[in-house]
Structure formats: C-alpha cells, structure tokens
Write a protein that holds these residues in place. Structure first.
Motif, PDB file in Angstrom:
ATOM      1  N   GLY A 160       0.809  -1.127  -0.043  1.00 18.32           N
ATOM      2  CA  GLY A 160       0.037  -0.067   0.031  1.00 18.32           C
ATOM      3  C   GLY A 160       0.840   1.304  -0.269  1.00 18.32           C
ATOM      4  O   GLY A 160       0.383   2.234  -0.423  1.00 18.32           O
ATOM      5  N   LEU A 161       1.993   1.241   0.585  1.00 20.16           N
ATOM      6  CA  LEU A 161       2.951   2.480   0.928  1.00 20.16           C
ATOM      7  C   LEU A 161       3.905   2.511  -0.432  1.00 20.16           C
ATOM      8  O   LEU A 161       4.543   3.897  -0.546  1.00 20.16           O
ATOM      9  N   SER A 162       4.195   1.723  -1.098  1.00 22.80           N
ATOM     10  CA  SER A 162       5.224   1.608  -2.045  1.00 22.80           C
ATOM     11  C   SER A 162       4.655   1.389  -3.449  1.00 22.80           C
ATOM     12  O   SER A 162       4.381   0.423  -3.984  1.00 22.80           O
ATOM     13  N   PRO A 163       4.634   2.402  -4.390  1.00 22.01           N
ATOM     14  CA  PRO A 163       3.952   2.304  -5.893  1.00 22.01           C
ATOM     15  C   PRO A 163       5.017   1.411  -6.539  1.00 22.01           C
ATOM     16  O   PRO A 163       4.603   0.902  -7.479  1.00 22.01           O
ATOM     17  N   ARG A 164       6.387   1.707  -6.288  1.00 23.03           N
ATOM     18  CA  ARG A 164       7.384   0.813  -7.208  1.00 23.03           C
ATOM     19  C   ARG A 164       7.087  -0.587  -6.783  1.00 23.03           C
ATOM     20  O   ARG A 164       7.078  -1.475  -7.645  1.00 23.03           O
ATOM     21  N   LEU A 165       7.069  -0.909  -5.581  1.00 22.61           N
ATOM     22  CA  LEU A 165       6.734  -2.324  -5.342  1.00 22.61           C
ATOM     23  C   LEU A 165       5.271  -2.907  -5.814  1.00 22.61           C
ATOM     24  O   LEU A 165       5.186  -4.019  -6.325  1.00 22.61           O
ATOM     25  N   ARG A 166       4.285  -2.030  -5.603  1.00 24.76           N
ATOM     26  CA  ARG A 166       3.056  -2.275  -6.408  1.00 24.76           C
ATOM     27  C   ARG A 166       3.055  -2.758  -7.866  1.00 24.76           C
ATOM     28  O   ARG A 166       2.825  -3.576  -8.408  1.00 24.76           O
TER      29      ARG A 166
END
Length: 58
Positions: free
Chosen positions: A30-36
């Motif tokens: 939820g907090l990391s757009p790169r991970l998503r």
C-alpha cells in the motif's frame, strides 16, 4: 481428552507469524508504488498478450 489450551504452541506461532507477514506485506504494498508496479507487472504483461492475441484472431 482434555482440549484446554494454556500455553502457545508451534501452531499458534505459525498462525501469528503468517498474520504478521501478511500485514507487513499489505502495508508495504500500500505504501510503495514501485513495489506495487513490480508485483502487478505480470498481470499487465498478460493483459497485453491477450489484447494482441484478440487483435490477430478477429
């Protein structure tokens, strides 16, 4: 058979560890757009392949 549960056992540890990992993973997702983006990349690649297949086979 006495089924009382006084002390935490291995199964309790496994369940709580799984819940902690799930919560940490959900928070990171939820907090990391790169991970998503990295996690969802196969979905987008598959959708693009399906669209290409549909265009060829119409």
């Amino acid at each position: 058979m006495n089924m009382t549960h006084d002390t935490p056992g291995a199964l309790d540890f496994i369940v709580f560890a799984a819940m902690a990992f799930a919560a940490a993973f959900t928070l990171a997702w939820g907090l990391s757009p790169r991970l998503r983006d990295w996690i969802e990349q196969p979905k987008y690649r598959f959708q693009k392949s399906v669209e290409g297949y549909d265009k060829v086979h119409r």
